[in-house]
Design a protein around this motif. Sequence first.
Motif, PDB file in Angstrom:
ATOM      1  N   VAL A 101     -17.232  11.643  -7.872  1.00 46.26           N
ATOM      2  CA  VAL A 101     -16.288  10.816  -7.125  1.00 46.26           C
ATOM      3  C   VAL A 101     -16.771  10.633  -5.682  1.00 46.26           C
ATOM      4  N   ARG A 102     -16.924   9.390  -5.276  1.00 45.39           N
ATOM      5  CA  ARG A 102     -17.368   9.060  -3.918  1.00 45.39           C
ATOM      6  C   ARG A 102     -16.183   8.811  -2.981  1.00 45.39           C
ATOM      7  N   ALA A 103     -15.131   8.190  -3.500  1.00 44.04           N
ATOM      8  CA  ALA A 103     -13.962   7.874  -2.679  1.00 44.04           C
ATOM      9  C   ALA A 103     -12.730   7.872  -3.570  1.00 44.04           C
ATOM     10  N   VAL A 104     -11.568   7.997  -2.912  1.00 42.08           N
ATOM     11  CA  VAL A 104     -10.306   8.045  -3.647  1.00 42.08           C
ATOM     12  C   VAL A 104      -9.223   7.333  -2.848  1.00 42.08           C
ATOM     13  N   ARG A 105      -8.336   6.668  -3.577  1.00 39.12           N
ATOM     14  CA  ARG A 105      -7.128   6.106  -3.005  1.00 39.12           C
ATOM     15  C   ARG A 105      -5.981   6.635  -3.838  1.00 39.12           C
ATOM     16  N   ILE A 106      -5.006   7.247  -3.176  1.00 36.87           N
ATOM     17  CA  ILE A 106      -3.861   7.821  -3.882  1.00 36.87           C
ATOM     18  C   ILE A 106      -2.588   7.383  -3.177  1.00 36.87           C
ATOM     19  N   SER A 107      -1.623   6.948  -3.987  1.00 33.19           N
ATOM     20  CA  SER A 107      -0.305   6.660  -3.425  1.00 33.19           C
ATOM     21  C   SER A 107       0.738   7.447  -4.207  1.00 33.19           C
ATOM     22  N   SER A 108       1.765   7.834  -3.475  1.00 33.43           N
ATOM     23  CA  SER A 108       2.897   8.569  -4.032  1.00 33.43           C
ATOM     24  C   SER A 108       4.151   7.809  -3.638  1.00 33.43           C
ATOM     25  N   GLU A 109       5.051   7.613  -4.605  1.00 32.17           N
ATOM     26  CA  GLU A 109       6.288   6.877  -4.337  1.00 32.17           C
ATOM     27  C   GLU A 109       7.479   7.624  -4.907  1.00 32.17           C
ATOM     28  N   LYS A 110       8.522   7.703  -4.112  1.00 30.14           N
ATOM     29  CA  LYS A 110       9.814   8.210  -4.571  1.00 30.14           C
ATOM     30  C   LYS A 110      10.693   6.988  -4.839  1.00 30.14           C
ATOM     31  N   PRO A 111      10.994   6.697  -6.109  1.00 33.30           N
ATOM     32  CA  PRO A 111      11.765   5.493  -6.419  1.00 33.30           C
ATOM     33  C   PRO A 111      13.286   5.642  -6.282  1.00 33.30           C
ATOM     34  N   ASP A 112      13.775   6.841  -6.081  1.00 31.91           N
ATOM     35  CA  ASP A 112      15.223   7.054  -6.120  1.00 31.91           C
ATOM     36  C   ASP A 112      15.841   7.481  -4.790  1.00 31.91           C
ATOM     37  N   VAL A 113      15.148   7.248  -3.685  1.00 33.83           N
ATOM     38  CA  VAL A 113      15.642   7.710  -2.390  1.00 33.83           C
ATOM     39  C   VAL A 113      16.781   6.835  -1.869  1.00 33.83           C
ATOM     40  N   TYR A 114      16.599   5.522  -1.898  1.00 28.98           N
ATOM     41  CA  TYR A 114      17.603   4.594  -1.381  1.00 28.98           C
ATOM     42  C   TYR A 114      18.003   3.598  -2.469  1.00 28.98           C
ATOM     43  N   ASP A 115      19.265   3.235  -2.477  1.00 30.89           N
ATOM     44  CA  ASP A 115      19.750   2.250  -3.447  1.00 30.89           C
ATOM     45  C   ASP A 115      19.220   0.842  -3.177  1.00 30.89           C
ATOM     46  N   ASP A 116      18.936   0.539  -1.922  1.00 29.60           N
ATOM     47  CA  ASP A 116      18.531  -0.816  -1.556  1.00 29.60           C
ATOM     48  C   ASP A 116      17.024  -0.973  -1.328  1.00 29.60           C
ATOM     49  N   VAL A 117      16.234   0.007  -1.794  1.00 28.68           N
ATOM     50  CA  VAL A 117      14.779  -0.018  -1.633  1.00 28.68           C
ATOM     51  C   VAL A 117      14.151   0.396  -2.963  1.00 28.68           C
ATOM     52  N   ASP A 118      13.105  -0.303  -3.379  1.00 35.50           N
ATOM     53  CA  ASP A 118      12.436   0.058  -4.635  1.00 35.50           C
ATOM     54  C   ASP A 118      11.835   1.457  -4.591  1.00 35.50           C
ATOM     55  N   ALA A 119      11.187   1.782  -3.474  1.00 39.79           N
ATOM     56  CA  ALA A 119      10.536   3.089  -3.363  1.00 39.79           C
ATOM     57  C   ALA A 119      10.118   3.332  -1.919  1.00 39.79           C
ATOM     58  N   VAL A 120       9.960   4.601  -1.586  1.00 38.73           N
ATOM     59  CA  VAL A 120       9.360   4.998  -0.311  1.00 38.73           C
ATOM     60  C   VAL A 120       8.142   5.832  -0.644  1.00 38.73           C
ATOM     61  N   GLY A 121       7.086   5.701   0.148  1.00 38.49           N
ATOM     62  CA  GLY A 121       5.896   6.427  -0.228  1.00 38.49           C
ATOM     63  C   GLY A 121       4.831   6.531   0.825  1.00 38.49           C
ATOM     64  N   ILE A 122       3.744   7.088   0.379  1.00 40.33           N
ATOM     65  CA  ILE A 122       2.593   7.391   1.224  1.00 40.33           C
ATOM     66  C   ILE A 122       1.339   6.989   0.456  1.00 40.33           C
ATOM     67  N   PHE A 125      -6.531   6.821   1.695  1.00 42.04           N
ATOM     68  CA  PHE A 125      -7.836   6.391   1.178  1.00 42.04           C
ATOM     69  C   PHE A 125      -8.884   7.219   1.905  1.00 42.04           C
ATOM     70  N   GLN A 126      -9.714   7.905   1.146  1.00 39.95           N
ATOM     71  CA  GLN A 126     -10.715   8.798   1.763  1.00 39.95           C
ATOM     72  C   GLN A 126     -12.043   8.707   1.042  1.00 39.95           C
ATOM     73  N   PHE A 127     -13.100   8.867   1.825  1.00 39.26           N
ATOM     74  CA  PHE A 127     -14.443   9.009   1.290  1.00 39.26           C
ATOM     75  C   PHE A 127     -14.815  10.479   1.271  1.00 39.26           C
ATOM     76  N   LYS A 128     -15.680  10.843   0.353  1.00 38.66           N
ATOM     77  CA  LYS A 128     -16.219  12.201   0.327  1.00 38.66           C
ATOM     78  C   LYS A 128     -17.048  12.399   1.587  1.00 38.66           C
ATOM     79  N   ALA A 129     -16.916  13.559   2.189  1.00 42.28           N
ATOM     80  CA  ALA A 129     -17.711  13.852   3.375  1.00 42.28           C
ATOM     81  C   ALA A 129     -19.197  13.853   3.020  1.00 42.28           C
ATOM     82  N   ALA A 130     -20.002  13.306   3.910  1.00 37.87           N
ATOM     83  CA  ALA A 130     -21.452  13.204   3.648  1.00 37.87           C
ATOM     84  C   ALA A 130     -22.128  14.549   3.658  1.00 37.87           C
TER      85      ALA A 130
END
Length: 130
Positions: A101-122, A125-130
């Motif tokens: 693996v050279r690089a990774v993109r990861i997202s995390s979402e909480k879909p049940d936090v607010y009634d008027d929002v689909d999701a909140v998340g983080i 995106f990172q590259f492996k250190a050289a």
Amino acid sequence: MTWLLDPRLADCRRVFLRNYVIDANIGIHEHERQGAQRLALNVDLFVALSMSTPRHDRLHEVVDYDFVRLTIKHRIEQGHVNLQETLVDDLARAMLAHPAVRAVRISSEKPDVYDDVDAVGIEVFQFKAA
């Protein structure tokens, strides 16, 4: 998605896991500490073609999807996490530890936090250190 244009990814294939929904013990609020809540995770791994182009059509020649899913599952099973930032950083570190693996993109979402929002998340995106 300008990160896809990064020249360090030009010779990579993208291995991904979409909308992996898992119950996780995550959150800083008291009601979040009472039990698990739904969490949706998305992962993109960038793997050099030279390390992921099968010559014999065998699973050991590529990065297996199970690696991604089990890495998430094992981290969630370790117990409560306060912040989504902590979780995605832990997962990114674990994914980047894979030699292919050279690089990774990861997202995390909480879909049940607010009634008027689909999701909140983080997302990270990172590259492996050289």
